[in-house]
Scaffold this active site. Structure first.
Site, PDB file in Angstrom:
ATOM      1  NE  ARG A  60      -6.314  -4.080  -3.457  1.00  0.00           N
ATOM      2  CZ  ARG A  60      -6.855  -4.196  -2.251  1.00  0.00           C
ATOM      3  NH1 ARG A  60      -6.092  -4.359  -1.187  1.00  0.00           N
ATOM      4  NH2 ARG A  60      -8.149  -4.142  -2.080  1.00  0.00           N
ATOM      5  NE  ARG A 101       3.291 -49.498 -19.518  1.00  0.00           N
ATOM      6  CZ  ARG A 101       2.924 -49.047 -18.305  1.00  0.00           C
ATOM      7  NH1 ARG A 101       3.775 -48.359 -17.567  1.00  0.00           N
ATOM      8  NH2 ARG A 101       1.706 -49.272 -17.864  1.00  0.00           N
ATOM      9  CE  LYS A 134      -3.883  -0.416   2.374  1.00  0.00           C
ATOM     10  NZ  LYS A 134      -4.628  -0.588   3.634  1.00  0.00           N
ATOM     11  CG  MET A 172      -5.389  -2.486  13.434  1.00  0.00           C
ATOM     12  SD  MET A 172      -4.490  -1.222  14.315  1.00  0.00           S
ATOM     13  CE  MET A 172      -4.654   0.145  13.197  1.00  0.00           C
ATOM     14  CB  SER A 212       9.429 -42.830 -21.801  1.00  0.00           C
ATOM     15  OG  SER A 212       8.352 -42.212 -21.140  1.00  0.00           O
ATOM     16  CB  CYS A 261       5.130 -41.454 -19.673  1.00  0.00           C
ATOM     17  SG  CYS A 261       5.947 -42.930 -19.038  1.00  0.00           S
ATOM     18  NE  ARG A 281      -5.299   3.546   3.746  1.00  0.00           N
ATOM     19  CZ  ARG A 281      -5.306   3.850   2.455  1.00  0.00           C
ATOM     20  NH1 ARG A 281      -4.611   4.891   1.999  1.00  0.00           N
ATOM     21  NH2 ARG A 281      -5.980   3.098   1.604  1.00  0.00           N
ATOM     22  CE1 TYR A 299       7.257 -38.037 -24.041  1.00  0.00           C
ATOM     23  CE2 TYR A 299       9.100 -38.081 -25.570  1.00  0.00           C
ATOM     24  CZ  TYR A 299       8.244 -38.736 -24.705  1.00  0.00           C
ATOM     25  OH  TYR A 299       8.365 -40.083 -24.489  1.00  0.00           O
ATOM     26  N   GLY A 327      -6.492 -10.122   8.290  1.00  0.00           N
ATOM     27  CA  GLY A 327      -5.991 -10.418   9.629  1.00  0.00           C
ATOM     28  C   GLY A 327      -5.150  -9.290  10.170  1.00  0.00           C
ATOM     29  CG  HIS A 372      -5.603 -47.383  -8.206  1.00  0.00           C
ATOM     30  ND1 HIS A 372      -6.951 -47.466  -8.502  1.00  0.00           N
ATOM     31  CD2 HIS A 372      -4.951 -47.920  -9.257  1.00  0.00           C
ATOM     32  CE1 HIS A 372      -7.095 -48.051  -9.680  1.00  0.00           C
ATOM     33  NE2 HIS A 372      -5.895 -48.334 -10.160  1.00  0.00           N
ATOM     34  CG  ASN A 432       3.930 -42.556 -11.392  1.00  0.00           C
ATOM     35  OD1 ASN A 432       4.258 -41.367 -11.297  1.00  0.00           O
ATOM     36  ND2 ASN A 432       2.816 -42.937 -11.963  1.00  0.00           N
TER      37      ASN A 432
HETATM   38  P1  ADP Z   1      -8.254  -1.826   3.305  1.00  0.00           P
HETATM   39  O1  ADP Z   1      -6.885  -2.352   3.092  1.00  0.00           O
HETATM   40  O2  ADP Z   1      -9.107  -2.635   4.183  1.00  0.00           O
HETATM   41  O3  ADP Z   1      -8.899  -1.416   2.024  1.00  0.00           O
HETATM   42  P2  ADP Z   1      -7.674   0.935   3.654  1.00  0.00           P
HETATM   43  O4  ADP Z   1      -6.530   1.406   4.458  1.00  0.00           O
HETATM   44  O5  ADP Z   1      -7.457   0.975   2.191  1.00  0.00           O
HETATM   45  O6  ADP Z   1      -8.052  -0.506   4.147  1.00  0.00           O
HETATM   46  O7  ADP Z   1      -8.886   1.850   4.059  1.00  0.00           O
HETATM   47  C1  ADP Z   1     -10.182   1.502   4.367  1.00  0.00           C
HETATM   48  C2  ADP Z   1     -11.111   2.509   3.757  1.00  0.00           C
HETATM   49  O8  ADP Z   1     -10.858   3.823   4.246  1.00  0.00           O
HETATM   50  C3  ADP Z   1     -10.974   2.615   2.244  1.00  0.00           C
HETATM   51  O9  ADP Z   1     -12.230   2.820   1.677  1.00  0.00           O
HETATM   52  C4  ADP Z   1     -10.096   3.802   2.069  1.00  0.00           C
HETATM   53  O10 ADP Z   1     -10.295   4.424   0.827  1.00  0.00           O
HETATM   54  C5  ADP Z   1     -10.558   4.699   3.209  1.00  0.00           C
HETATM   55  N1  ADP Z   1      -9.491   5.598   3.626  1.00  0.00           N
HETATM   56  C6  ADP Z   1      -8.284   5.238   4.105  1.00  0.00           C
HETATM   57  N2  ADP Z   1      -7.537   6.350   4.357  1.00  0.00           N
HETATM   58  C7  ADP Z   1      -8.296   7.385   4.047  1.00  0.00           C
HETATM   59  C8  ADP Z   1      -8.084   8.802   4.101  1.00  0.00           C
HETATM   60  N3  ADP Z   1      -6.931   9.329   4.499  1.00  0.00           N
HETATM   61  N4  ADP Z   1      -9.070   9.610   3.699  1.00  0.00           N
HETATM   62  C9  ADP Z   1     -10.246   9.064   3.290  1.00  0.00           C
HETATM   63  N5  ADP Z   1     -10.521   7.790   3.237  1.00  0.00           N
HETATM   64  C10 ADP Z   1      -9.552   6.931   3.608  1.00  0.00           C
HETATM   65 MG    MG Z   2      -8.067  -0.408   0.709  1.00  0.00          MG
HETATM   66 MG    MG Z   3       6.047 -48.418 -14.302  1.00  0.00          MG
END
Ligand code: ADP
Ligand code: MG
Ligand code: MG
Length: 899
Positions: free
Chosen positions: A348, A635, A34, A115, A788, A856, A104, A876, A113, A471, A792
């Site tokens: 991304r 074979r 990010k 934050m 060949s 094979c 973020r 091949y 998973g 098998h 296995n």
């Molecule tokens: P995720 O990885 O879960 O998408 P993000 O960090 O991208 O988390 O953000 C969650 C949401 O908050 C997204 O919709 C993002 O566009 C919005 N967001 C994050 N930072 C800002 C910011 N500085 N201003 C406005 N919206 C934000």
């Molecule tokens: Mg995002």
């Molecule tokens: Mg054999």
């Protein structure tokens, strides 16, 4: 000494690059995906709110030092904050013009998973008032504030969501408000007081009023989330290393909820479900952050934005186009519009379906954005695989889950979806399928070679025992039959004809749905969608490019003309393995085969073989016609003869029963048969009388087979088919075996050509599946015109494992404990088995420079093993027809990666 740099500003990407040595992958490693992309967008002139990134190195240092910020990090964060204040012309904590930020998380790979993002950091009792004045919008200011307290409480302080949500619901009821938006500014002010109370009650301290404290705590919480349970579980599952760490991005807030000239949205530069080249996404006016994804309000399709905010939309189109060209891949972006001003908040490479992956790659190469090589690298073998097997409709699957129709799960041994009625043995399966035209799922504890007719007739296979190369799994993959093995919760009762899992009972004849791609079994019928290669024009194009790039050819293992035809339509350039014994198992032929085996004189044997000859000739002719112009490797008979005989125990039981009941009719024959089968008993049949040994011991069978091959070749040639038969002798261990058998067989071949007065090219060669053969390859190649690798058996014998036994017990533990990195029956063991193969190729070509080399075994369809075959100079790889497209892609990828 200069302090280590822990924090990078939005305009310091050059420094980050210099620090890691210029490599973009390592920039992502340092700043997280990010952060790196935010900085890159800033550098190429895309509007991004001012921000800074705390590095993954800081995270790792924090965790290593017992949860303490490394020296200098916090100071650098404060300096960076000042720079962001300057750039945004606002001040953190200043009520007259407050800067608010989001915090973020962002690791190298986007992963669940970590934050959740906290928005609106910097609000407190005073700055909230300030925001209200500044925007002339009290409601907006206090709504943002109460959101901050709520998010901060649950995300940073780790309070349960209900702590806020339950009182909020209560409060709304009291106020007669249906949704959040019905709450007035005064309501929200009240709510802020309430939420602050809740924090105090839960935590024993006040919600931090000082914005600097908020920032510090949020940064720390991101670091800690790296070691949260969910994050660790995900990393384990996806094999992401634990030492990457996560970065923290502190980004100036922009507001999509400042009125109807503001909004927020997400978009893909192409359609991620079908790959079509048009913008795909949604937006909401007067909304913030996650509102779009959360689905609280109905979103609008992105194209409509052009009608409401034409300027911003036009700019958005330019930016997405620019981003796609810059990254040379489909982008997934987040944006916010604040009072008509567009801001980009994330970009991304977009996740996509297999179908879209192929289309986007081919389109982008055609557009000149990427090369053909890159296009070939953009698609994974797994995605190709997914495109060629019938699949369950996602909606139908979801519905089934909801209705409690999930039955069991096991190892996803052979992909594809199948719906059918269950039957518990091969004979019934075949009967129901052939005579009644039923769709059948064959259910067995495990399968054996004499179950193959049932497996062939089945739409799908389910076993309760066995692993990915049992098998059942191997045969299923070979024939492209969807298959789940080792569904260990399933108990099969062959007497009452039912199976049971988690107290659900399914009786013989009832319907189930089997997803071989995921290993899931459902009750009843799920809806299917059936893909077709010829219709997938982009995939055809991509595979044509793959063929141009690859050095390895892809051939197929096929025993029947219909499989050969399919293989050819999937792009196979030859048959690498036709196993003649499958032809012996067919119902009409098995009695003749048994008669041949039990023959007491050579005349009797020859008579039975003469009966088999026309069958075999027709089998081969069918293959040659299907593969017109391409080589076909046949074979000679390989398995031990007892596999063609009735089951010893069963027969014994029959004899005993007859004796007890005093039945005499037919008893003598049965007793004689039993005695013969017992005489054939071997304590280790797989290492006993089979392969070339059997041919030397009892040459009549292979002599008949070679005659059948040459007669079929001659007949086909006469009919205008271009035949290229290659006769393969299995299980050679010493060149003397070839010296004994090969000239005899060649003589028969030549004789047939003379009889028929027809010439065609042919080869004699051998399988390399015994280590001794690999080690003495130079000698072997003095006779064999091709090798060949039967990987296995070669794997079994090199490791000294019996595959079935190994997979049933210790192999799984070996892989779990890291004694073996992978199951060597699935992925070729390069160091051991591979070394023998490399030696065999090199030494073999010393005797015969134009020695044709292939593989094979099961490994011929495995991308990693295919790469190894490329490296050692195979001509091949041969795999099951259904794997051919996957192998074509893998062969090309191997060529690109090993230039
Ligand atoms: P995720 O990885 O879960 O998408 P993000 O960090 O991208 O988390 O953000 C969650 C949401 O908050 C997204 O919709 C993002 O566009 C919005 N967001 C994050 N930072 C800002 C910011 N500085 N201003 C406005 N919206 C934000
Ligand atoms: Mg995002
Ligand atoms: Mg054999």
């Amino acid at each position: 000494m200069v302090d280590k740099k822990w924090v990078y500003l939005f305009n310091e990407l050059d420094q980050a690059e210099a620090y890691v040595g210029g490599d973009w992958d390592r920039v992502r490693g340092l700043l997280g995906g990010k952060g790196a992309n935010l900085a890159e967008m800033t550098r190429i002139g895309v509007p991004v709110p001012p921000f800074f990134t705390v590095t993954t190195e800081a995270c790792n240092a924090y965790l290593a030092e017992g949860q303490k910020y490394p020296a200098g990090m916090w100071e650098q964060e404060l300096v960076a904050l000042e720079k962001v204040e300057q750039a945004s012309n606002k001040k953190f904590g200043d009520p007259s013009n407050p800067l608010l930020v989001s915090c973020r998380s962002g690791a190298k790979f986007s992963m669940p998973g970590m934050m959740d993002t906290v928005l609106n950091i910097g609000l407190n009792d005073e700055t909230a008032q300030g925001m209200a004045r500044l925007t002339d919008n009290e409601r907006f200011a206090f709504d943002s504030y109460r959101r901050l307290i709520q998010m901060f409480g649950s995300v940073v302080l780790g309070m349960p969501d209900e702590a806020f949500e339950d009182p909020l619901e209560e409060f709304k009821k009291e106020k007669g408000a249906k949704t959040d938006t019905d709450l007035t500014a005064d309501d929200l002010k009240e709510l802020v007081v309430m939420f602050k109370e809740i924090v105090r009650k839960y935590q024993g301290f006040d919600f931090p009023q000082n914005p600097i404290d908020q920032l510090r705590l949020a940064t720390e919480a991101v670091f800690k989330s790296w070691n949260g349970k969910r994050a660790i579980d995900y990393r384990r599952a996806e094999k992401i290393p634990d030492d990457l760490g996560t970065a923290v991005n502190i980004v100036t807030m922009v507001f999509g909820n400042m009125g109807w000239d503001s909004g927020t949205g997400v978009a893909f530069t192409r359609d991620p479900s079908n790959g079509e080249h048009k913008l795909y996404g949604d937006y909401l006016l007067n909304a913030q952050g996650e509102d779009v994804v959360a689905g609280i309000r109905n979103t609008e399709p992105i194209t409509k934005l052009g009608d409401v905010l034409p300027e911003a939309y036009k700019q958005f189109l330019e930016i997405t186009d620019k981003l796609e060209k810059h990254y040379r891949d489909m982008q997934d972006v987040e944006f916010t519009i604040e009072h008509k001003k567009l801001w980009m908040l994330q970009t991304r490479n977009g996740k996509r379906t297999a179908h879209a992956a192929v289309k986007v790659a081919v389109d982008m190469a055609n557009e000149g954005l990427i090369s053909k090589e890159e296009a070939v690298l953009r698609v994974t073998p797994k995605q190709i695989d997914a495109l060629l097997h019938p699949q369950f409709d996602e909606a139908s699957k979801k519905a089934a889950k909801k209705e409690g129709r999930f039955f069991a799960s096991g190892v996803n041994a052979s992909p594809g979806a199948a719906v059918g009625q269950i039957y518990f043995d091969a004979d019934t399966t075949e009967k129901m399928a052939k005579e009644n035209g039923q769709a059948v799922i064959m259910v067995r504890p495990f399968t054996k070679p004499d179950d193959v007719h049932g497996m062939l007739a089945a739409k799908g296979i389910l076993t309760s025992e066995g692993g990915a190369t049992s098998h059942a799994a191997v045969v299923a993959r070979q024939f492209g039959v969807p298959c789940i093995v080792g569904a260990s919760s399933v108990r099969i009762n062959l007497t009452t004809r039912e199976m049971k899992s988690n107290d659900i009972v399914v009786k013989e004849g009832e319907w189930i749905s089997v997803d071989g791609g995921t290993g899931e079994v459902y009750l009843g019928k799920l809806d299917l969608t059936v893909p077709n290669l010829e219709e997938q024009t982009e995939l055809m194009t991509l595979l044509t490019w793959a063929d141009e790039i690859a050095r390895l050819q892809v051939w197929a293992n096929a025993d029947y003309p219909k499989d050969a035809r399919r293989a050819r339509s999937y792009g196979a350039k030859g048959i690498g393995l036709c196993r003649t014994e499958h032809m012996f198992f067919e119902t009409a032929r098995l009695p003749i085969v048994q008669r041949m085996i039990l023959a007491e004189t050579s005349e009797e044997r020859t008579a039975a073989l003469d009966e088999l000859l026309p069958y075999q000739r027709a089998d081969f002719a069918g293959l040659f016609e299907a593969m017109d112009g391409y080589p076909v490797i046949i074979r000679l008979i390989d398995p031990p003869l007892h596999e063609f005989m009735p089951d010893e125990e069963k027969l014994f039981e029959e004899v005993i029963t007859m004796r007890c009941k005093g039945e005499t009719k037919g008893l003598a024959e049965k007793e004689k048969l039993l005695a013969s089968i017992r005489a054939m008993h071997e304590s280790n049949p797989m290492m006993g009388l089979r392969g070339v040994r059997l041919s030397i011991y009892m040459p009549e069978i292979v002599e008949m087979q070679v005659r059948a091959i040459f007669e079929a070749s001659a007949d086909c040639t006469k009919a205008g088919v271009k035949v290229r038969p290659e006769i393969m002798i299995p299980l050679t261990g010493t060149v003397n075996e070839l010296k004994w058998i090969q000239p005899r067989l060649e003589k028969i071949g030549k004789k047939v050509m003379e009889e028929k007065g027809i010439n065609f090219p042919y080869k004699f060669g051998t399988m390399i599946e015994i280590p001794r053969a690999a080690v003495t390859a130079t000698e072997i190649a003095s006779l064999a015109e091709f090798f060949s690798f039967g990987t296995n058996d070669l794997t079994q014998m090199t490791f000294g494992y019996s595959r079935d036994d190994a997979e049933r017990n210790f192999l799984i533990k070996y892989v779990e404990e890291g004694v073996l990195a992978k199951n060597p029956f699935q992925t070729l063991d390069r160091e051991g088995v591979g070394r023998l193969m490399r030696m065999a190729v090199e030494d073999g070509r010393k005797a015969r420079p134009d020695l044709e080399v292939g593989i094979c075994g099961e490994h011929g369809g495995d991308p990693d093993s295919i790469e190894f075959c490329h490296i050692i100079g195979n001509n091949y790889v041969s795999c099951s027809p259904f794997r051919v497209p996957v192998a074509r892609l893998a062969a090309a990828q191997a060529a690109i990666k090993n230039k």
